[in-house]
Design a protein around this motif. Structure first.
Motif, PDB file in Angstrom:
ATOM      1  N   GLY A 111     -14.173 -11.036  -1.983  1.00  0.00           N
ATOM      2  CA  GLY A 111     -13.886  -9.820  -2.745  1.00  0.00           C
ATOM      3  C   GLY A 111     -14.374  -8.577  -2.033  1.00  0.00           C
ATOM      4  N   HIS A 112     -15.519  -8.674  -1.371  1.00  0.00           N
ATOM      5  CA  HIS A 112     -16.088  -7.520  -0.661  1.00  0.00           C
ATOM      6  C   HIS A 112     -15.174  -7.083   0.475  1.00  0.00           C
ATOM      7  CE1 HIS A 112     -18.873  -5.205   1.870  1.00  0.00           C
ATOM      8  NE2 HIS A 112     -19.580  -5.016   0.777  1.00  0.00           N
ATOM      9  N   TRP A 113     -14.724  -8.035   1.308  1.00  0.00           N
ATOM     10  CA  TRP A 113     -13.874  -7.605   2.426  1.00  0.00           C
ATOM     11  C   TRP A 113     -12.511  -7.159   1.943  1.00  0.00           C
ATOM     12  CZ3 TRP A 113      -9.211  -9.721   3.117  1.00  0.00           C
ATOM     13  CH2 TRP A 113      -8.994 -11.096   2.939  1.00  0.00           C
ATOM     14  N   PHE A 114     -11.990  -7.798   0.868  1.00  0.00           N
ATOM     15  CA  PHE A 114     -10.681  -7.370   0.372  1.00  0.00           C
ATOM     16  C   PHE A 114     -10.736  -5.929  -0.133  1.00  0.00           C
ATOM     17  CE2 PHE A 114      -8.032  -6.480  -3.292  1.00  0.00           C
ATOM     18  CZ  PHE A 114      -6.772  -6.535  -2.685  1.00  0.00           C
ATOM     19  N   GLU A 115     -11.747  -5.589  -0.900  1.00  0.00           N
ATOM     20  CA  GLU A 115     -11.815  -4.238  -1.449  1.00  0.00           C
ATOM     21  C   GLU A 115     -12.086  -3.216  -0.349  1.00  0.00           C
ATOM     22  OE1 GLU A 115     -14.017  -4.077  -5.116  1.00  0.00           O
ATOM     23  OE2 GLU A 115     -12.418  -5.259  -6.030  1.00  0.00           O
ATOM     24  N   ASN A 116     -12.775  -3.633   0.701  1.00  0.00           N
ATOM     25  CA  ASN A 116     -12.944  -2.771   1.870  1.00  0.00           C
ATOM     26  C   ASN A 116     -11.587  -2.467   2.507  1.00  0.00           C
ATOM     27  OD1 ASN A 116     -13.582  -1.733   4.485  1.00  0.00           O
ATOM     28  ND2 ASN A 116     -15.568  -2.742   4.423  1.00  0.00           N
ATOM     29  N   VAL A 117     -10.776  -3.512   2.687  1.00  0.00           N
ATOM     30  CA  VAL A 117      -9.431  -3.339   3.258  1.00  0.00           C
ATOM     31  C   VAL A 117      -8.592  -2.422   2.378  1.00  0.00           C
ATOM     32  CG1 VAL A 117      -7.240  -4.545   3.698  1.00  0.00           C
ATOM     33  CG2 VAL A 117      -9.390  -5.505   4.546  1.00  0.00           C
ATOM     34  N   LEU A 118      -8.619  -2.668   1.067  1.00  0.00           N
ATOM     35  CA  LEU A 118      -7.819  -1.867   0.149  1.00  0.00           C
ATOM     36  C   LEU A 118      -8.235  -0.404   0.193  1.00  0.00           C
ATOM     37  CD1 LEU A 118      -5.704  -1.635  -2.073  1.00  0.00           C
ATOM     38  CD2 LEU A 118      -7.474  -2.287  -3.733  1.00  0.00           C
ATOM     39  N   ASN A 119      -9.533  -0.143   0.223  1.00  0.00           N
ATOM     40  CA  ASN A 119      -9.997   1.242   0.285  1.00  0.00           C
ATOM     41  C   ASN A 119      -9.503   1.951   1.538  1.00  0.00           C
ATOM     42  OD1 ASN A 119     -11.286   1.314  -2.145  1.00  0.00           O
ATOM     43  ND2 ASN A 119     -13.357   1.334  -1.342  1.00  0.00           N
ATOM     44  N   GLN A 120      -9.583   1.262   2.667  1.00  0.00           N
ATOM     45  CA  GLN A 120      -9.105   1.874   3.900  1.00  0.00           C
ATOM     46  C   GLN A 120      -7.612   2.185   3.820  1.00  0.00           C
ATOM     47  OE1 GLN A 120     -10.601   0.188   7.718  1.00  0.00           O
ATOM     48  NE2 GLN A 120     -11.699  -1.251   6.401  1.00  0.00           N
ATOM     49  N   ALA A 121      -6.851   1.268   3.233  1.00  0.00           N
ATOM     50  CA  ALA A 121      -5.409   1.482   3.108  1.00  0.00           C
ATOM     51  C   ALA A 121      -5.100   2.645   2.170  1.00  0.00           C
ATOM     52  CB  ALA A 121      -4.731   0.203   2.610  1.00  0.00           C
ATOM     53  N   LEU A 122      -5.855   2.752   1.077  1.00  0.00           N
ATOM     54  CA  LEU A 122      -5.636   3.854   0.142  1.00  0.00           C
ATOM     55  C   LEU A 122      -5.998   5.192   0.775  1.00  0.00           C
ATOM     56  CD1 LEU A 122      -6.978   2.286  -3.190  1.00  0.00           C
ATOM     57  CD2 LEU A 122      -4.591   2.769  -2.610  1.00  0.00           C
ATOM     58  N   LEU A 123      -7.058   5.226   1.546  1.00  0.00           N
ATOM     59  CA  LEU A 123      -7.422   6.467   2.227  1.00  0.00           C
ATOM     60  C   LEU A 123      -6.338   6.893   3.212  1.00  0.00           C
ATOM     61  CD1 LEU A 123     -11.231   5.866   2.826  1.00  0.00           C
ATOM     62  CD2 LEU A 123     -10.230   7.745   1.501  1.00  0.00           C
ATOM     63  N   ARG A 124      -5.758   5.941   3.901  1.00  0.00           N
ATOM     64  CA  ARG A 124      -4.647   6.256   4.806  1.00  0.00           C
ATOM     65  C   ARG A 124      -3.443   6.781   4.023  1.00  0.00           C
ATOM     66  NH1 ARG A 124      -4.467   4.169  10.038  1.00  0.00           N
ATOM     67  NH2 ARG A 124      -6.403   3.139  10.695  1.00  0.00           N
ATOM     68  N   MET A 125      -3.193   6.197   2.842  1.00  0.00           N
ATOM     69  CA  MET A 125      -2.055   6.592   2.026  1.00  0.00           C
ATOM     70  C   MET A 125      -2.143   8.062   1.611  1.00  0.00           C
ATOM     71  SD  MET A 125      -0.796   5.050  -1.669  1.00  0.00           S
ATOM     72  CE  MET A 125      -2.088   5.904  -2.586  1.00  0.00           C
ATOM     73  N   ILE A 126      -3.349   8.519   1.286  1.00  0.00           N
ATOM     74  CA  ILE A 126      -3.485   9.883   0.764  1.00  0.00           C
ATOM     75  C   ILE A 126      -3.931  10.876   1.829  1.00  0.00           C
ATOM     76  CG2 ILE A 126      -3.990   9.029  -1.552  1.00  0.00           C
ATOM     77  CD1 ILE A 126      -6.955   9.731  -1.037  1.00  0.00           C
ATOM     78  N   PHE A 127      -3.936  10.454   3.098  1.00  0.00           N
ATOM     79  CA  PHE A 127      -4.450  11.332   4.154  1.00  0.00           C
ATOM     80  C   PHE A 127      -3.724  12.674   4.187  1.00  0.00           C
ATOM     81  CE2 PHE A 127      -4.750  12.901   8.523  1.00  0.00           C
ATOM     82  CZ  PHE A 127      -6.127  12.895   8.685  1.00  0.00           C
ATOM     83  N   ASP A 128      -2.394  12.634   4.055  1.00  0.00           N
ATOM     84  CA  ASP A 128      -1.642  13.896   4.071  1.00  0.00           C
ATOM     85  C   ASP A 128      -0.956  14.158   2.734  1.00  0.00           C
ATOM     86  OD1 ASP A 128       0.233  11.912   4.188  1.00  0.00           O
ATOM     87  OD2 ASP A 128       1.447  12.821   5.771  1.00  0.00           O
ATOM     88  N   ALA A 129      -1.500  13.556   1.659  1.00  0.00           N
ATOM     89  CA  ALA A 129      -0.921  13.749   0.325  1.00  0.00           C
ATOM     90  C   ALA A 129      -1.449  15.039  -0.301  1.00  0.00           C
ATOM     91  CB  ALA A 129      -1.259  12.563  -0.572  1.00  0.00           C
ATOM     92  N   ASP A 130      -0.767  15.484  -1.339  1.00  0.00           N
ATOM     93  CA  ASP A 130      -1.166  16.687  -2.068  1.00  0.00           C
ATOM     94  C   ASP A 130      -2.498  16.438  -2.777  1.00  0.00           C
ATOM     95  OD1 ASP A 130      -1.475  18.878  -3.683  1.00  0.00           O
ATOM     96  OD2 ASP A 130       0.423  18.647  -4.759  1.00  0.00           O
ATOM     97  N   PRO A 131      -3.558  17.143  -2.414  1.00  0.00           N
ATOM     98  CA  PRO A 131      -4.866  16.904  -3.044  1.00  0.00           C
ATOM     99  C   PRO A 131      -4.921  17.332  -4.502  1.00  0.00           C
ATOM    100  CG  PRO A 131      -4.987  18.807  -1.607  1.00  0.00           C
ATOM    101  CD  PRO A 131      -3.643  18.186  -1.371  1.00  0.00           C
ATOM    102  N   ALA A 132      -3.882  18.060  -4.968  1.00  0.00           N
ATOM    103  CA  ALA A 132      -3.859  18.487  -6.364  1.00  0.00           C
ATOM    104  C   ALA A 132      -3.084  17.518  -7.254  1.00  0.00           C
ATOM    105  CB  ALA A 132      -3.235  19.885  -6.476  1.00  0.00           C
ATOM    106  N   SER A 133      -2.435  16.509  -6.661  1.00  0.00           N
ATOM    107  CA  SER A 133      -1.603  15.602  -7.461  1.00  0.00           C
ATOM    108  C   SER A 133      -2.468  14.585  -8.192  1.00  0.00           C
ATOM    109  CB  SER A 133      -0.592  14.878  -6.575  1.00  0.00           C
ATOM    110  OG  SER A 133      -1.200  13.812  -5.882  1.00  0.00           O
ATOM    111  N   ARG A 134      -1.969  14.156  -9.354  1.00  0.00           N
ATOM    112  CA  ARG A 134      -2.685  13.141 -10.127  1.00  0.00           C
ATOM    113  C   ARG A 134      -2.671  11.799  -9.394  1.00  0.00           C
ATOM    114  NH1 ARG A 134      -4.084  17.144 -11.661  1.00  0.00           N
ATOM    115  NH2 ARG A 134      -4.199  17.988 -13.775  1.00  0.00           N
TER     116      ARG A 134
END
Length: 293
Positions: free
Chosen positions: A75-98
């Motif tokens: 679970g620890h490594w999976f959630e680490n992977v997921l967090n990294q992927a989510l950070l990449r997803m929002i790297f150039d996303a609108d910071p004001a969006s829900r």
């Protein structure tokens, strides 16, 4: 997209109402209770095998300690992977969006979960399980690969199967209280994460290209065996003081454990069927891994 923003706002509202901090919501100072298990016996890969019937109650409890430590490590490594992927997803996303706001909220949840898993491994007197080099190479590459439909499908594979087992653990009075409490916290917060990923899959499947659907539909087939390899391996049994080779052979051949895996995957399998996820030999690969009857 308007639907995306509405879904994110609803999940944000839920996060405000029901979120936890394990530092204060779990009594880490309470002693472990003698004679109580760390995982339900019938979730063990060795349950009802010849080896299981030769084991003493103390050996079975120690096995459950090691199996829980392994589950928490995964679970620890999976959630680490997921967090990294989510950070990449929002790297150039609108910071004001829900949508961005909820992604950040989930990342915060997952960081607290990783901390909670680590503290529980320490609390039960176990050590974490490091992935073998070959598996680690695959895992460390995942954050760069999990985009679009791949991200949402990958998130569900990592979350929904565990969720089925966690619900059994948190309701079992034979478990260590600290384990039941941790599982209850995780179930409550992961319910939002699972809902977000399911909505992400359903939304993406409506407009994804044929190529994206075919690619993930075929690649998802390899997830079953990779996932299974994380849950049953010789190091668990060696640390539990068992004959590692004998225990591993009996675990992988255990019909009861195949049923446990099938029950854990059934809800997600039905969702994948509804969404038309499986392509090529993907379903057969999950069957070969023991997750489909």
């Amino acid at each position: 997209m308007r639907d995306t923003e509405q879904d994110a706002q609803r999940l944000l509202n839920g996060s405000v109402r029901r979120s936890y901090d394990s530092a204060v919501d779990i009594d880490w100072d309470a002693p472990l209770e003698d004679g109580k298990y760390f995982l339900p016996p019938n979730l063990s890969a060795l349950y009802d095998t010849p080896l299981w019937h030769r084991m003493t109650p103390e050996q079975r409890i120690e096995l459950s300690r090691q199996e829980l430590a392994n589950l928490l490590s995964v679970g620890h490594w999976f959630e680490n992977v997921l967090n990294q992927a989510l950070l990449r997803m929002i790297f150039d996303a609108d910071p004001a969006s829900r949508h961005t706001h909820y992604a950040l909220t989930e990342i915060g949840d997952e960081c607290r979960h990783m901390l909670m898993f680590g503290r529980l491994i320490e609390k039960i007197g176990a050590r974490y399980y490091r992935q073998p080099r070959a598996q680690l190479a695959i895992t460390s590459s995942l954050p760069r690969r999990l985009r679009g439909l791949h991200l949402w499908v990958g998130a569900l594979i990592g979350e929904e199967i565990f969720d089925t087992w966690q619900r059994k653990i948190m309701d079992d009075p034979g478990m260590q209280p600290v384990v039941r409490r941790m599982m209850r916290i995780h179930v409550v917060e992961e319910a939002r994460h699972i809902q977000w990923a399911r909505e992400g899959v359903a939304r993406r499947m409506r407009y994804a290209s044929w190529w994206e659907k075919e690619t993930i539909g075929r690649m998802v087939g390899f997830g079953g065996q990779f996932f299974s390899d994380q849950l049953v391996h010789r190091r668990i049994y060696a640390r539990a003081g068992l004959n590692a080779d004998e225990a591993y052979r009996q675990a992988v051949a255990n019909p009861h454990y195949r049923q446990v895996k099938q029950e854990g995957f059934d809800k997600l399998r039905r969702f994948f069927d509804e969404q038309g996820i499986f392509r090529g030999k993907a379903r057969e690969r999950w069957r070969q891994a023991g997750f489909i009857a």
